[in-house]
Design a protein around this motif. Structure first.
Motif, PDB file in Angstrom:
ATOM      1  N   GLU A  68       0.829  -1.209   0.000  1.00 66.27           N
ATOM      2  CA  GLU A  68       0.000   0.000   0.000  1.00 66.27           C
ATOM      3  C   GLU A  68       0.863   1.260   0.000  1.00 66.27           C
ATOM      4  N   PHE A  69       2.021   1.195   0.648  1.00 71.05           N
ATOM      5  CA  PHE A  69       2.932   2.345   0.659  1.00 71.05           C
ATOM      6  C   PHE A  69       3.381   2.664  -0.760  1.00 71.05           C
ATOM      7  N   PHE A  70       3.721   1.629  -1.516  1.00 68.02           N
ATOM      8  CA  PHE A  70       4.140   1.857  -2.901  1.00 68.02           C
ATOM      9  C   PHE A  70       2.975   2.340  -3.757  1.00 68.02           C
ATOM     10  N   LYS A  71       1.788   1.888  -3.477  1.00 67.63           N
ATOM     11  CA  LYS A  71       0.634   2.279  -4.284  1.00 67.63           C
ATOM     12  C   LYS A  71       0.230   3.738  -4.046  1.00 67.63           C
ATOM     13  N   ASN A  72       0.169   4.137  -2.795  1.00 66.04           N
ATOM     14  CA  ASN A  72      -0.445   5.432  -2.476  1.00 66.04           C
ATOM     15  C   ASN A  72       0.487   6.503  -1.933  1.00 66.04           C
ATOM     16  N   LYS A  73       1.699   6.132  -1.551  1.00 55.95           N
ATOM     17  CA  LYS A  73       2.518   7.117  -0.840  1.00 55.95           C
ATOM     18  C   LYS A  73       3.909   7.361  -1.409  1.00 55.95           C
ATOM     19  N   VAL A  74       4.460   6.374  -2.080  1.00 54.54           N
ATOM     20  CA  VAL A  74       5.881   6.479  -2.429  1.00 54.54           C
ATOM     21  C   VAL A  74       6.195   7.682  -3.311  1.00 54.54           C
ATOM     22  N   GLU A 130      15.508   4.986  -6.432  1.00 53.69           N
ATOM     23  CA  GLU A 130      16.448   3.899  -6.195  1.00 53.69           C
ATOM     24  C   GLU A 130      16.035   3.220  -4.888  1.00 53.69           C
ATOM     25  N   VAL A 131      16.070   1.900  -4.850  1.00 47.95           N
ATOM     26  CA  VAL A 131      15.585   1.173  -3.664  1.00 47.95           C
ATOM     27  C   VAL A 131      16.647   0.194  -3.169  1.00 47.95           C
ATOM     28  N   GLU A 152      13.192 -13.010  -5.677  1.00 47.57           N
ATOM     29  CA  GLU A 152      12.616 -13.066  -7.022  1.00 47.57           C
ATOM     30  C   GLU A 152      11.307 -12.273  -7.082  1.00 47.57           C
ATOM     31  N   TYR A 153      10.478 -12.409  -6.074  1.00 47.87           N
ATOM     32  CA  TYR A 153       9.234 -11.639  -6.000  1.00 47.87           C
ATOM     33  C   TYR A 153       9.529 -10.140  -6.025  1.00 47.87           C
ATOM     34  N   TRP A 154      10.462  -9.702  -5.187  1.00 49.03           N
ATOM     35  CA  TRP A 154      10.788  -8.276  -5.102  1.00 49.03           C
ATOM     36  C   TRP A 154      11.408  -7.763  -6.401  1.00 49.03           C
ATOM     37  N   GLU A 155      12.331  -8.516  -6.954  1.00 48.81           N
ATOM     38  CA  GLU A 155      12.995  -8.083  -8.189  1.00 48.81           C
ATOM     39  C   GLU A 155      11.989  -7.898  -9.318  1.00 48.81           C
ATOM     40  N   ASN A 156      11.128  -8.882  -9.508  1.00 53.56           N
ATOM     41  CA  ASN A 156      10.129  -8.800 -10.568  1.00 53.56           C
ATOM     42  C   ASN A 156       9.168  -7.630 -10.345  1.00 53.56           C
ATOM     43  N   TRP A 157       8.846  -7.387  -9.081  1.00 52.35           N
ATOM     44  CA  TRP A 157       7.962  -6.267  -8.722  1.00 52.35           C
ATOM     45  C   TRP A 157       8.601  -4.935  -9.063  1.00 52.35           C
ATOM     46  N   PHE A 158       9.867  -4.782  -8.697  1.00 56.67           N
ATOM     47  CA  PHE A 158      10.571  -3.536  -8.995  1.00 56.67           C
ATOM     48  C   PHE A 158      10.672  -3.302 -10.505  1.00 56.67           C
ATOM     49  N   LYS A 159      10.969  -4.365 -11.238  1.00 54.48           N
ATOM     50  CA  LYS A 159      11.085  -4.225 -12.700  1.00 54.48           C
ATOM     51  C   LYS A 159       9.757  -3.799 -13.320  1.00 54.48           C
ATOM     52  N   GLU A 160       8.660  -4.367 -12.803  1.00 51.79           N
ATOM     53  CA  GLU A 160       7.331  -3.997 -13.311  1.00 51.79           C
ATOM     54  C   GLU A 160       7.021  -2.527 -13.064  1.00 51.79           C
ATOM     55  N   LYS A 168       9.187  -0.255 -13.036  1.00 54.24           N
ATOM     56  CA  LYS A 168      10.224   0.503 -13.755  1.00 54.24           C
ATOM     57  C   LYS A 168      11.290   1.095 -12.836  1.00 54.24           C
ATOM     58  N   ILE A 169      11.525   0.429 -11.710  1.00 54.47           N
ATOM     59  CA  ILE A 169      12.637   0.802 -10.847  1.00 54.47           C
ATOM     60  C   ILE A 169      13.887   0.121 -11.402  1.00 54.47           C
ATOM     61  N   LYS A 170      14.815   0.911 -11.858  1.00 59.41           N
ATOM     62  CA  LYS A 170      15.985   0.358 -12.535  1.00 59.41           C
ATOM     63  C   LYS A 170      17.143   0.074 -11.591  1.00 59.41           C
ATOM     64  N   ASN A 171      17.255   0.884 -10.546  1.00 63.77           N
ATOM     65  CA  ASN A 171      18.400   0.776  -9.644  1.00 63.77           C
ATOM     66  C   ASN A 171      17.913   0.250  -8.297  1.00 63.77           C
ATOM     67  N   TYR A 172      18.193  -1.008  -7.995  1.00 64.36           N
ATOM     68  CA  TYR A 172      17.736  -1.592  -6.734  1.00 64.36           C
ATOM     69  C   TYR A 172      18.723  -2.654  -6.254  1.00 64.36           C
ATOM     70  N   GLN A 173      18.707  -2.891  -4.953  1.00 64.73           N
ATOM     71  CA  GLN A 173      19.492  -3.952  -4.333  1.00 64.73           C
ATOM     72  C   GLN A 173      18.634  -4.627  -3.270  1.00 64.73           C
ATOM     73  N   ILE A 174      18.792  -5.929  -3.114  1.00 66.58           N
ATOM     74  CA  ILE A 174      18.029  -6.681  -2.120  1.00 66.58           C
ATOM     75  C   ILE A 174      19.021  -7.526  -1.323  1.00 66.58           C
ATOM     76  N   LYS A 175      19.177  -7.199  -0.038  1.00 70.91           N
ATOM     77  CA  LYS A 175      20.217  -7.819   0.773  1.00 70.91           C
ATOM     78  C   LYS A 175      19.626  -8.564   1.971  1.00 70.91           C
ATOM     79  N   SER A 176      20.252  -9.672   2.318  1.00 69.98           N
ATOM     80  CA  SER A 176      19.817 -10.467   3.470  1.00 69.98           C
ATOM     81  C   SER A 176      20.195  -9.788   4.773  1.00 69.98           C
TER      82      SER A 176
END
Length: 296
Positions: A159-165, A239-240, A260-268, A270-278
């Protein structure tokens, strides 16, 4: 001939002396070409779900809420390094902290107000020291309050990405960097729905029900059209950096599925610059955080 040459030299001297001197401190051309001088807008979105509960999710090496606090300190360090690397006249930078949804504790609102900081040409050294002090102490109060209260509000990141980001985290003429502190799972009772095979949430139970527990998980995700429902579009200026991915035990591919879920979501979106770390130790992630802020 000598007289004419003498007159030319004298004339040139007076013409040069008559030119107004350039004010070096206001000549920003060179500095503006460096990534260090570009305006930056840093946002931190904290997932205050029960992932931070030391009783439910203990870690003997370093509790997850403590890791979050150290991540935030590293973000603050990177932001202040950026500020210190600019001329005062160039400053137009800000940093803030968000939750979604907001906790019920009124004190949280006051803490986030204090953590929303901005710098402009009127900034002094005292302002910088004050920010450093706030970010070294206030985040601990946020986590202590949430853990003591035990009323974990979940993580409605979708919801944050939908209405606030766009309104909260993206400013024109800035590098916009959003740090998300989360275990990677997204769930809130008010934003739980699906469209076809895609969902607004991701939980360990969902991963288990979809049988994404083998090395061919990517093919299953693609073939079945699994993933997050797209929450927004045209987020090229964002950038995320996601910090803290922490899968449940039992599925050796759980972390990969989450990423994989997050990466595909970001690509959809159109977020081009992102990193996902454990959820690594802060000492290991600090260089990544600092680099993400510096843009180098």
């Amino acid at each position: 001939m000598k007289k004419i040459l003498y007159l030319l030299i004298v004339s040139a001297f007076f013409i040069q002396c008559g030119k107004p001197k350039e004010k070096v401190s206001e000549n920003l051309t060179t500095a503006n070409n460096s990534s260090n001088s570009k305006n930056i807008n840093v946002s931190i979105l904290i997932d205050l779900s029960d992932r931070i509960d030391p009783d439910k999710n203990p870690n003997p090496t370093m509790e997850y809420f403590q890791r979050d606090i150290e991540y935030i300190k590293a973000i603050d360090k990177g932001f202040l390094d950026h500020i210190k690397g600019k001329k005062v006249i160039q400053l137009n930078d800000q940093m803030q902290v968000f939750f979604n949804p907001e906790p019920s504790d009124p004190k949280m609102n006051d803490l986030t107000k204090q953590l929303k900081v901005s710098f402009d040409k009127n900034t002094t050294k005292d302002n910088i020291n004050l920010v450093e002090t706030r970010y070294s102490s206030l985040p601990l109060q946020i986590y202590q309050s949430a853990i003591k209260d035990k009323q974990y509000v979940g993580s409605d990141i979708w919801e944050f990405f939908k209405n606030k980001v766009k309104d909260y985290c993206i400013k024109d003429d800035h590098r916009n960097v959003l740090f998300i502190l989360t275990d990677g799972y997204i769930y809130h009772k008010d934003s739980k729905f699906s469209e076809g095979q895609k969902t607004s949430y991701l939980t360990p139970e969902l991963v288990k029900s979809l049988k994404l527990n083998s090395s061919d998980f990517k093919n299953k995700i693609q073939d079945k059209g699994l993933g997050f429902i797209k929450a927004n579009d045209d987020l090229e200026n964002l950038e995320v950096v996601v910090l803290g991915i922490n899968p449940v035990k039992g599925n050796p591919f759980e972390a990969d599925v989450i990423k994989e879920y997050w990466e595909n979501w970001f690509k959809e979106m159109k977020i081009k610059n992102y990193q996902i770390k454990s959820a690594d130790l802060p000492s290991n992630l600090e260089p990544i955080i600092l680099k993400a802020i510096s843009g180098k």
